[in-house]
Design a protein around this motif. Sequence first.
Motif, PDB file in Angstrom:
ATOM      1  N   ARG A  23       0.836  -1.209   0.000  1.00 24.13           N
ATOM      2  CA  ARG A  23       0.000   0.000   0.000  1.00 24.13           C
ATOM      3  C   ARG A  23       0.872   1.262   0.000  1.00 24.13           C
ATOM      4  O   ARG A  23       0.558   2.233  -0.689  1.00 24.13           O
ATOM      5  N   ALA A  24       1.967   1.244   0.747  1.00 18.90           N
ATOM      6  CA  ALA A  24       2.864   2.405   0.785  1.00 18.90           C
ATOM      7  C   ALA A  24       3.451   2.684  -0.597  1.00 18.90           C
ATOM      8  O   ALA A  24       3.573   3.841  -0.998  1.00 18.90           O
ATOM      9  N   ARG A  25       3.774   1.634  -1.327  1.00 20.10           N
ATOM     10  CA  ARG A  25       4.277   1.822  -2.700  1.00 20.10           C
ATOM     11  C   ARG A  25       3.199   2.453  -3.571  1.00 20.10           C
ATOM     12  O   ARG A  25       3.479   3.347  -4.382  1.00 20.10           O
ATOM     13  N   GLU A  26       1.968   1.985  -3.415  1.00 22.78           N
ATOM     14  CA  GLU A  26       0.852   2.554  -4.189  1.00 22.78           C
ATOM     15  C   GLU A  26       0.649   4.037  -3.884  1.00 22.78           C
ATOM     16  O   GLU A  26       0.257   4.804  -4.759  1.00 22.78           O
ATOM     17  N   LEU A  27       0.916   4.425  -2.644  1.00 30.22           N
ATOM     18  CA  LEU A  27       0.708   5.813  -2.220  1.00 30.22           C
ATOM     19  C   LEU A  27       1.847   6.742  -2.608  1.00 30.22           C
ATOM     20  O   LEU A  27       1.736   7.952  -2.439  1.00 30.22           O
ATOM     21  N   GLY A  28       2.963   6.189  -3.110  1.00 23.02           N
ATOM     22  CA  GLY A  28       4.010   7.053  -3.613  1.00 23.02           C
ATOM     23  C   GLY A  28       5.417   6.818  -3.112  1.00 23.02           C
ATOM     24  O   GLY A  28       6.342   7.506  -3.536  1.00 23.02           O
ATOM     25  N   SER A  29       5.608   5.868  -2.211  1.00 25.99           N
ATOM     26  CA  SER A  29       6.978   5.582  -1.778  1.00 25.99           C
ATOM     27  C   SER A  29       7.725   4.896  -2.910  1.00 25.99           C
ATOM     28  O   SER A  29       7.255   3.899  -3.454  1.00 25.99           O
ATOM     29  N   PRO A  30       8.907   5.402  -3.288  1.00 19.78           N
ATOM     30  CA  PRO A  30       9.648   4.800  -4.390  1.00 19.78           C
ATOM     31  C   PRO A  30      10.216   3.417  -4.056  1.00 19.78           C
ATOM     32  O   PRO A  30      10.447   2.614  -4.953  1.00 19.78           O
ATOM     33  N   ASP A  31      10.422   3.128  -2.772  1.00 20.82           N
ATOM     34  CA  ASP A  31      10.964   1.828  -2.379  1.00 20.82           C
ATOM     35  C   ASP A  31      10.624   1.586  -0.921  1.00 20.82           C
ATOM     36  O   ASP A  31      10.739   2.495  -0.094  1.00 20.82           O
ATOM     37  N   VAL A  32      10.191   0.363  -0.620  1.00 26.44           N
ATOM     38  CA  VAL A  32       9.840   0.005   0.759  1.00 26.44           C
ATOM     39  C   VAL A  32      10.535  -1.300   1.107  1.00 26.44           C
ATOM     40  O   VAL A  32      10.360  -2.313   0.436  1.00 26.44           O
ATOM     41  N   LEU A  33      11.315  -1.254   2.161  1.00 26.40           N
ATOM     42  CA  LEU A  33      11.951  -2.441   2.721  1.00 26.40           C
ATOM     43  C   LEU A  33      11.136  -2.830   3.941  1.00 26.40           C
ATOM     44  O   LEU A  33      10.854  -1.988   4.780  1.00 26.40           O
TER      45      LEU A  33
END
Length: 90
Positions: A48-58
């Motif tokens: 969901r964070a990626r969908e909201l605009g984070s370019p990369d999530v670890l």
Amino acid sequence: MSGKVVLITGASSGLGELIAYEYAKLGAYLAIIARNKPESRLEQVAHRARELGSPDVLFVFADVSKVDECRMFVDETVKHFGRCGGSSGL
């Protein structure tokens, strides 16, 4: 916050989850941490964070009450993103 690295513990639910989404909307790179338990939703939060605009999530499963696990997720975050995020990031 765009381009900064933000590390958030307790990110699989509650305030940690909401904080992750807010930083994602601002374009931050995220390292999200939660304990590995059957009901953990950490992978879904990362998606969901990626969908909201984070370019990369670890996302990392760790227990913050254990010093060695804290060192591990900080080291993994720096290794993954290859740098620190600056004064307002990691």
